[in-house]
Design a protein around this motif. Sequence first.
Motif, PDB file in Angstrom:
ATOM      1  N   THR A   5       0.803  -1.219   0.000  1.00  0.00           N
ATOM      2  CA  THR A   5       0.000   0.000   0.000  1.00  0.00           C
ATOM      3  C   THR A   5       0.838   1.272   0.000  1.00  0.00           C
ATOM      4  O   THR A   5       0.313   2.353  -0.264  1.00  0.00           O
ATOM      5  CB  THR A   5      -0.927   0.033   1.226  1.00  0.00           C
ATOM      6  OG1 THR A   5      -0.129  -0.072   2.414  1.00  0.00           O
ATOM      7  CG2 THR A   5      -1.921  -1.125   1.174  1.00  0.00           C
ATOM      8  N   ASP A   6       2.121   1.158   0.311  1.00  0.00           N
ATOM      9  CA  ASP A   6       2.990   2.326   0.368  1.00  0.00           C
ATOM     10  C   ASP A   6       4.437   1.876   0.229  1.00  0.00           C
ATOM     11  O   ASP A   6       4.718   0.691   0.023  1.00  0.00           O
ATOM     12  CB  ASP A   6       2.778   3.102   1.670  1.00  0.00           C
ATOM     13  CG  ASP A   6       2.927   2.224   2.915  1.00  0.00           C
ATOM     14  OD1 ASP A   6       3.563   1.149   2.816  1.00  0.00           O
ATOM     15  OD2 ASP A   6       2.401   2.599   3.972  1.00  0.00           O
ATOM     16  N   GLN A   7       5.355   2.835   0.342  1.00  0.00           N
ATOM     17  CA  GLN A   7       6.766   2.509   0.149  1.00  0.00           C
ATOM     18  C   GLN A   7       7.282   1.557   1.223  1.00  0.00           C
ATOM     19  O   GLN A   7       8.068   0.649   0.927  1.00  0.00           O
ATOM     20  CB  GLN A   7       7.601   3.786   0.139  1.00  0.00           C
ATOM     21  CG  GLN A   7       9.087   3.533  -0.086  1.00  0.00           C
ATOM     22  CD  GLN A   7       9.849   4.792  -0.426  1.00  0.00           C
ATOM     23  OE1 GLN A   7       9.344   5.653  -1.127  1.00  0.00           O
ATOM     24  NE2 GLN A   7      11.070   4.898   0.059  1.00  0.00           N
ATOM     25  N   ALA A   8       6.833   1.735   2.453  1.00  0.00           N
ATOM     26  CA  ALA A   8       7.310   0.871   3.538  1.00  0.00           C
ATOM     27  C   ALA A   8       6.911  -0.583   3.315  1.00  0.00           C
ATOM     28  O   ALA A   8       7.733  -1.498   3.498  1.00  0.00           O
ATOM     29  CB  ALA A   8       6.769   1.370   4.884  1.00  0.00           C
ATOM     30  N   SER A   9       5.665  -0.814   2.920  1.00  0.00           N
ATOM     31  CA  SER A   9       5.225  -2.188   2.684  1.00  0.00           C
ATOM     32  C   SER A   9       5.868  -2.771   1.430  1.00  0.00           C
ATOM     33  O   SER A   9       6.112  -3.970   1.350  1.00  0.00           O
ATOM     34  CB  SER A   9       3.696  -2.249   2.587  1.00  0.00           C
ATOM     35  OG  SER A   9       3.205  -1.373   1.594  1.00  0.00           O
ATOM     36  N   LEU A  10       6.166  -1.913   0.453  1.00  0.00           N
ATOM     37  CA  LEU A  10       6.889  -2.374  -0.736  1.00  0.00           C
ATOM     38  C   LEU A  10       8.280  -2.868  -0.350  1.00  0.00           C
ATOM     39  O   LEU A  10       8.691  -3.966  -0.751  1.00  0.00           O
ATOM     40  CB  LEU A  10       6.998  -1.232  -1.749  1.00  0.00           C
ATOM     41  CG  LEU A  10       7.948  -1.462  -2.936  1.00  0.00           C
ATOM     42  CD1 LEU A  10       7.451  -2.597  -3.822  1.00  0.00           C
ATOM     43  CD2 LEU A  10       8.109  -0.170  -3.736  1.00  0.00           C
ATOM     44  N   ILE A  11       9.001  -2.082   0.424  1.00  0.00           N
ATOM     45  CA  ILE A  11      10.351  -2.460   0.843  1.00  0.00           C
ATOM     46  C   ILE A  11      10.323  -3.737   1.675  1.00  0.00           C
ATOM     47  O   ILE A  11      11.149  -4.638   1.489  1.00  0.00           O
ATOM     48  CB  ILE A  11      11.004  -1.315   1.638  1.00  0.00           C
ATOM     49  CG1 ILE A  11      11.225  -0.111   0.714  1.00  0.00           C
ATOM     50  CG2 ILE A  11      12.318  -1.764   2.265  1.00  0.00           C
ATOM     51  CD1 ILE A  11      11.688   1.138   1.438  1.00  0.00           C
ATOM     52  N   SER A  12       9.367  -3.822   2.575  1.00  0.00           N
ATOM     53  CA  SER A  12       9.254  -5.008   3.423  1.00  0.00           C
ATOM     54  C   SER A  12       9.003  -6.258   2.600  1.00  0.00           C
ATOM     55  O   SER A  12       9.618  -7.310   2.843  1.00  0.00           O
ATOM     56  CB  SER A  12       8.116  -4.811   4.432  1.00  0.00           C
ATOM     57  OG  SER A  12       7.900  -5.977   5.196  1.00  0.00           O
ATOM     58  N   GLU A  13       8.132  -6.158   1.606  1.00  0.00           N
ATOM     59  CA  GLU A  13       7.804  -7.333   0.796  1.00  0.00           C
ATOM     60  C   GLU A  13       8.969  -7.746  -0.103  1.00  0.00           C
ATOM     61  O   GLU A  13       9.237  -8.934  -0.284  1.00  0.00           O
ATOM     62  CB  GLU A  13       6.560  -7.046  -0.045  1.00  0.00           C
ATOM     63  CG  GLU A  13       5.924  -8.268  -0.667  1.00  0.00           C
ATOM     64  CD  GLU A  13       5.482  -9.290   0.368  1.00  0.00           C
ATOM     65  OE1 GLU A  13       5.527 -10.499   0.059  1.00  0.00           O
ATOM     66  OE2 GLU A  13       5.096  -8.887   1.479  1.00  0.00           O
ATOM     67  N   VAL A  14       9.668  -6.778  -0.663  1.00  0.00           N
ATOM     68  CA  VAL A  14      10.842  -7.101  -1.476  1.00  0.00           C
ATOM     69  C   VAL A  14      11.921  -7.737  -0.606  1.00  0.00           C
ATOM     70  O   VAL A  14      12.551  -8.731  -1.001  1.00  0.00           O
ATOM     71  CB  VAL A  14      11.384  -5.843  -2.184  1.00  0.00           C
ATOM     72  CG1 VAL A  14      12.723  -6.148  -2.862  1.00  0.00           C
ATOM     73  CG2 VAL A  14      10.382  -5.330  -3.207  1.00  0.00           C
ATOM     74  N   ALA A  15      12.148  -7.189   0.590  1.00  0.00           N
ATOM     75  CA  ALA A  15      13.149  -7.746   1.500  1.00  0.00           C
ATOM     76  C   ALA A  15      12.832  -9.190   1.860  1.00  0.00           C
ATOM     77  O   ALA A  15      13.722 -10.048   1.924  1.00  0.00           O
ATOM     78  CB  ALA A  15      13.224  -6.890   2.773  1.00  0.00           C
ATOM     79  N   THR A  16      11.549  -9.477   2.064  1.00  0.00           N
ATOM     80  CA  THR A  16      11.130 -10.842   2.374  1.00  0.00           C
ATOM     81  C   THR A  16      11.378 -11.767   1.193  1.00  0.00           C
ATOM     82  O   THR A  16      11.879 -12.890   1.349  1.00  0.00           O
ATOM     83  CB  THR A  16       9.640 -10.876   2.755  1.00  0.00           C
ATOM     84  OG1 THR A  16       9.440 -10.061   3.909  1.00  0.00           O
ATOM     85  CG2 THR A  16       9.177 -12.295   3.025  1.00  0.00           C
ATOM     86  N   ARG A  17      11.041 -11.298  -0.004  1.00  0.00           N
ATOM     87  CA  ARG A  17      11.192 -12.142  -1.196  1.00  0.00           C
ATOM     88  C   ARG A  17      12.653 -12.467  -1.484  1.00  0.00           C
ATOM     89  O   ARG A  17      12.973 -13.582  -1.892  1.00  0.00           O
ATOM     90  CB  ARG A  17      10.545 -11.454  -2.399  1.00  0.00           C
ATOM     91  CG  ARG A  17      10.584 -12.273  -3.687  1.00  0.00           C
ATOM     92  CD  ARG A  17       9.782 -13.557  -3.564  1.00  0.00           C
ATOM     93  NE  ARG A  17       8.366 -13.283  -3.370  1.00  0.00           N
ATOM     94  CZ  ARG A  17       7.484 -13.212  -4.371  1.00  0.00           C
ATOM     95  NH1 ARG A  17       7.887 -13.392  -5.617  1.00  0.00           N
ATOM     96  NH2 ARG A  17       6.204 -12.988  -4.112  1.00  0.00           N
TER      97      ARG A  17
END
Length: 214
Positions: A5-17
């Motif tokens: 939904t935002d930059q923080a959740s984008l970064i978190s999801e990429v880091a997880t992947r």
Amino acid sequence: MAQITDQASLISEVATRINRVDFDATAAALPIQMAILQITRDATNRGAFIGKETTVTGTLTTNVETLALPAGLQSIRVIELLAPYATKLRVEPVDTFIEYFSDIIQGVPERYAVFGSNIIFNPTPISNFAYRMRYIATPDVAYLTANHPDLIFYATLLQATDNVRDSEAVQKYAAAYQTALEAAMLNENRKRTGHMPPQLPTNNYRRFNILAGR
């Protein structure tokens, strides 16, 4: 994949992947920047524009034929003169620079051409005309996460894994990115025209459920 939904959740999801605990806002800054550039370039190369439609108003200066392009402009949608007219007067674009310079006189601007970082009007404004310009701006993270989260996710993944040797994973990300790009271009076209462009197939993005990973 969790909801982006935002930059923080984008970064978190990429880091997880990519399984990187050090992939924080600092580490993600460049991959996200390059991802946006890639999205903009790839869409433009296919004759499409992904970004927010923006409106700006101002005043043309008497005897000055140029106007600086707005920052982040991708494509001009329309330029209209407002005052002193009771109804809006549209300024038409020209296709070639030679055509633009075919009749240089002073008066009410009737056409424009983009040259370098400026818009050049012809005829040169004879008065301080008020104008309104609608244009498509280069997308930022907020626009992409709100409208095309899958696209910015896979584009960022590709940038974050450009040195990864797992070619199979990278190929999957690249395929998912292309699928998301086509869907985004179709959706942007719908918003602006109300219909689907006939030259782009409508079934490509349905063959892969990006969020479900299948």
